[in-house]
Design a protein around this motif. Structure first.
Motif, short mmCIF file in Angstrom:
data_model
loop_
_atom_site.label_atom_id
_atom_site.label_comp_id
_atom_site.label_asym_id
_atom_site.label_seq_id
_atom_site.Cartn_x
_atom_site.Cartn_y
_atom_site.Cartn_z
N ILE A 137 0.84 -1.21 0.00
CA ILE A 137 0.00 0.00 0.00
C ILE A 137 0.86 1.25 0.00
CG2 ILE A 137 -1.72 1.30 1.31
CD1 ILE A 137 -2.83 -1.33 2.31
N LEU A 138 1.90 1.24 0.85
CA LEU A 138 2.80 2.40 0.86
C LEU A 138 3.49 2.57 -0.49
CD1 LEU A 138 4.46 2.10 4.37
CD2 LEU A 138 2.89 3.90 3.59
N LEU A 139 3.90 1.46 -1.09
CA LEU A 139 4.57 1.54 -2.39
C LEU A 139 3.63 2.10 -3.47
CD1 LEU A 139 7.11 0.90 -4.04
CD2 LEU A 139 6.20 -1.40 -4.42
N MET A 140 2.39 1.63 -3.44
CA MET A 140 1.42 2.13 -4.44
C MET A 140 1.16 3.63 -4.25
SD MET A 140 -1.29 -1.04 -4.58
CE MET A 140 -2.39 -0.08 -5.60
N PHE A 141 1.01 4.04 -2.99
CA PHE A 141 0.78 5.46 -2.74
C PHE A 141 1.99 6.29 -3.16
CE2 PHE A 141 -3.04 4.74 -0.23
CZ PHE A 141 -3.75 5.90 -0.46
N ALA A 142 3.17 5.75 -2.94
CA ALA A 142 4.37 6.48 -3.35
C ALA A 142 4.42 6.64 -4.86
CB ALA A 142 5.62 5.76 -2.84
N ILE A 143 4.13 5.55 -5.58
CA ILE A 143 4.15 5.61 -7.05
C ILE A 143 3.08 6.58 -7.55
CG2 ILE A 143 3.74 4.27 -9.15
CD1 ILE A 143 4.93 1.86 -7.72
#
Length: 542
Positions: A137-143
């Protein structure tokens, strides 16, 4: 451009930048909030786990045992993100519940508490995926945040290039065409409507011009196709890769273009000439002689014009051959005359010598010499026929000819096979005589044995009623014939490396065969070597 139109364009630019910037900012704020929440939850969980480890240490006391460890933690572990508990002493003794491997102990996340009694209580953690260091989830939000940020930076520039600059130009053009047309939206709308109507009229005119050009192109293509079909020559277009891309009907009929195998074969035939830049050459296909002429086209294409020149080339060859044969005939006549005179004189001397000789040895020698003289006279007579006759009036039986061929093959140690097809042995005749047949066979066998051993030379004889002809073939396993094979019949032509002979054997052979009303052909065998086929028609069929 007027100030009203300028404000309109600037407003669009500002609104677009504001929307995309706000979206990027919202994504960044959401990412930061989520990151802080996850970090706080992880910290809280680790703190609670540390307190649990401290409680377990106090409950175990001075000297923990396996049973006391199980009684304390069995009711709550696994659970609360703790999958196992390990008690590690200084002497490397380890108590665990539930049972775990050393690999689990080394690789799992750990919360460790050192007891006041010197041992360590280690909790093996199993963090929820949402609290993991690499949570999706954090990775998706970062992208997503990065993408929106990039969009916020690039969209205004893209919108300026693709929409606003053309719009600014159109408004300025509208204002230039009609003063005030670009000053406000209403005036620009009226000007645009006029422009759209004008463009519509132009589109109609362009479509009419396109259709007219298309019709002219189709008519020109149709005329070109008709011209190509009417041509007696074949036309082939070779693309930049060396493959046939277009051709007319004549080319399809001659080269059987249409299958991938035939197209590859044609490309392989043309490639050596095209790669060397040759623009004109002669080649043979299906027994016909063609002249290839290459013209360069566009984009690396080459147009190959293929003309059937069999008739003129064969006429040229025949004229050259007839001229050479005429010279050869005159020479043969002179040679035959001179040799004949010498033979007559020699015969007279032998006759005189024989009248006075009483020795049996001398008589034997004179008899052999007389036989050789008779053979020489027959050869001289054959030369005279070559020089002065185009046809043979004598007649012989096919079984007699077959016997002569058999004897010649036996004397040369050459394999010979015979076959007949429903023909009585004594009732079929062909033009010619024993001397001519012997001369023909001797020439063909001598030629075959020059280039291959005796064991590989084969002679087949067929007396065929279905073909109404006497046929014999001489086959060898030599080096084969040049292309085209028919050139070996030219006078003075020889392929012998040591230049033995004058190159007249096959020329005389064909002259004799034709004089007998027959034909002789030369060809290469598929498995190597050459084959000469002589066909002499029966007198009944001729």
């Amino acid at each position: 451009m007027k100030s009203g139109a300028r404000r309109f364009v600037l407003g669009v630019e500002g609104l677009t930048a504001l929307v995309t910037g706000a979206s990027a900012l919202a994504a960044i704020v959401s990412f930061l909030v989520l990151w802080l929440v996850v970090s706080d939850a992880r910290t809280t969980l680790e703190s609670a786990s540390y307190s649990r480890a401290e409680y377990i240490s106090q409950a175990l006391g001075i000297r923990p045992t396996q049973s006391s460890l199980e009684s304390i933690v069995s009711s709550s572990i696994p659970g609360g993100a703790v999958r196992a508990v390990a008690v590690i002493f200084d002497d490397s003794e380890i108590l665990t519940y539930p049972t775990i491997t050393m690999n689990d102990l080394e690789t799992a996340d750990q919360i460790a508490y050192t007891s006041a009694y010197g041992y360590r209580v280690v909790l093996l953690m199993e963090m929820p995926s949402v609290l993991g260091e690499k949570t999706v989830i954090l990775l998706m939000f970062a992208i997503f945040a990065v993408a929106l940020t990039v969009t916020a930076v690039m969209v205004p520039s893209f919108l300026r290039r693709t929409v606003l600059d053309p719009l600014r130009s159109i408004l300025g053009e509208a204002d230039r065409i009609q003063s005030g047309s670009g000053s406000n939206a209403k005036a620009a709308d009226a000007s645009f409507r006029k422009l759209v109507d004008l463009l519509g009229e132009r589109d109609v005119q362009l479509e009419q011009m396109r259709l007219e050009a298309l019709n002219r192109a189709e008519a020109a293509e149709s005329r070109s196709g008709a011209v190509l079909e009417a041509l007696g020559s074949s036309v082939i277009v070779i693309d930049s890769l060396g493959n046939p891309s277009q051709w007319n009907r004549q080319a399809s009929d001659i080269f059987r273009i249409g299958s991938s195998i035939e197209e590859s074969r044609l490309a392989a035939h043309l490639a050596p000439y095209l790669n060397k830049g040759v623009t004109e050459w002669d080649g043979e296909e299906s027994g016909r002689i063609f002249r290839f002429k290459v013209t360069m086209g566009e984009n690396g294409e080459r147009i190959v014009l293929v003309t059937d020149v069999t008739a003129p080339v064969m006429l040229e060859r025949r004229l050259a051959e007839e001229s050479a044969l005429a010279d050869l005939g005159a020479l043969s006549g002179g040679v035959a005359h001179e040799i004949g005179n010498a033979l007559c004189a020699l015969d007279g001397f032998l006759d005189l010598l024989g009248r006075g000789g009483d020795s049996e040895r001398i008589e034997g020698i004179l008899k052999e010499a007389g036989m050789e003289l008779d053979s020489a006279r027959k050869i001289v007579e054959a030369f005279r026929n070559l020089a002065h006759q185009n046809s043979i009036e004598s007649v012989t039986q096919t079984h007699s000819v077959a016997e002569i061929i058999r004897e010649i093959c036996e004397s040369r140690s050459v394999s010979c096979s015979f076959s007949k097809t429903d023909i009585p042995a004594d009732h079929v005749s062909i033009p010619g005589g024993d001397v001519l047949v012997t001369r023909i066979m001797e020439n063909l066998l001598s030629n075959a044995l020059k280039f291959s051993p005796e064991s590989s030379v084969e002679v087949t004889v067929t007396d065929s009623s279905s073909e109404h002809a006497f046929i014999f073939k001489v086959q060898d396993r030599g080096q084969g014939l040049p292309d085209p094979p028919e050139q070996v019949f030219r006078p003075m032509y020889t392929t012998a490396q040591n230049q033995e002979g004058m190159g007249l054997g096959l020329t005389i052979t064909r002259r004799l065969v034709r004089a007998m009303g027959g034909s002789i052909t030369a060809a290469n065998r598929k498995d190597g070597g050459s084959v000469f086929t002589v066909i002499i028609p029966h007198l009944e069929s001729s």
